[in-house]
Design a protein around this motif. Structure first.
Motif, PDB file in Angstrom:
ATOM      1  N   ARG A   1      -4.688   6.597   2.481  1.00 26.43           N
ATOM      2  CA  ARG A   1      -5.536   7.765   2.714  1.00 26.43           C
ATOM      3  C   ARG A   1      -6.907   7.583   2.059  1.00 26.43           C
ATOM      4  N   ARG A   2      -6.926   7.096   0.809  1.00 24.14           N
ATOM      5  CA  ARG A   2      -8.202   6.884   0.119  1.00 24.14           C
ATOM      6  C   ARG A   2      -9.037   5.801   0.803  1.00 24.14           C
ATOM      7  N   ARG A   3      -8.375   4.734   1.282  1.00 24.85           N
ATOM      8  CA  ARG A   3      -9.100   3.662   1.968  1.00 24.85           C
ATOM      9  C   ARG A   3      -9.727   4.178   3.251  1.00 24.85           C
TER      10      ARG A   3
ATOM     11  N   GLU B   1       0.828  -1.201   0.000  1.00 25.57           N
ATOM     12  CA  GLU B   1       0.000   0.000   0.000  1.00 25.57           C
ATOM     13  C   GLU B   1       0.861   1.249   0.000  1.00 25.57           C
TER      14      GLU B   1
ATOM     15  N   ASP C   1      -0.940   7.185  -0.520  1.00 24.94           N
ATOM     16  CA  ASP C   1      -2.163   7.648  -1.179  1.00 24.94           C
ATOM     17  C   ASP C   1      -3.284   6.623  -1.055  1.00 24.94           C
ATOM     18  N   SER C   2      -2.967   5.346  -1.247  1.00 28.91           N
ATOM     19  CA  SER C   2      -4.002   4.318  -1.163  1.00 28.91           C
ATOM     20  C   SER C   2      -4.509   4.157   0.271  1.00 28.91           C
TER      21      SER C   2
ATOM     22  N   GLN D   1     -10.545   7.315   3.930  1.00 31.25           N
ATOM     23  CA  GLN D   1     -11.634   8.231   3.580  1.00 31.25           C
ATOM     24  C   GLN D   1     -12.892   7.462   3.192  1.00 31.25           C
ATOM     25  N   ALA D   2     -12.731   6.394   2.437  1.00 31.36           N
ATOM     26  CA  ALA D   2     -13.879   5.575   2.037  1.00 31.36           C
ATOM     27  C   ALA D   2     -14.537   4.940   3.261  1.00 31.36           C
TER      28      ALA D   2
END
Length: 66
Positions: free
Chosen positions: A28-30, A22, A25-26, A32-33
């Protein structure tokens, strides 16, 4: 996310985690989701099955008359 390898056979999560890395960025996106799912789930309340009136409205909205 950086894919390191692929597996031919479906395995458990611990083994799958060795197949990718990971990025920040991934991650952080995970996260946030997950926050969005959590926030959305908190606002959803159901009172069971829809009433006859609500079903009619649903069918009217979707254009089905069954």
């Amino acid at each position: 996310m950086v894919v390191k390898a692929l597996s031919v056979v479906r395995r458990g999560a611990p083994e799958a985690q060795t197949l990718y890395e990971e990025t920040e960025d991934s991650v952080r996106r995970r996260e946030q989701a997950a926050e969005l799912r959590k926030a959305g789930a908190m606002g959803v309340t159901t009172d069971g099955r829809p009433t006859k009136k609500q079903r009619r409205q649903i069918h009217q909205l979707h254009g089905s008359f069954d």
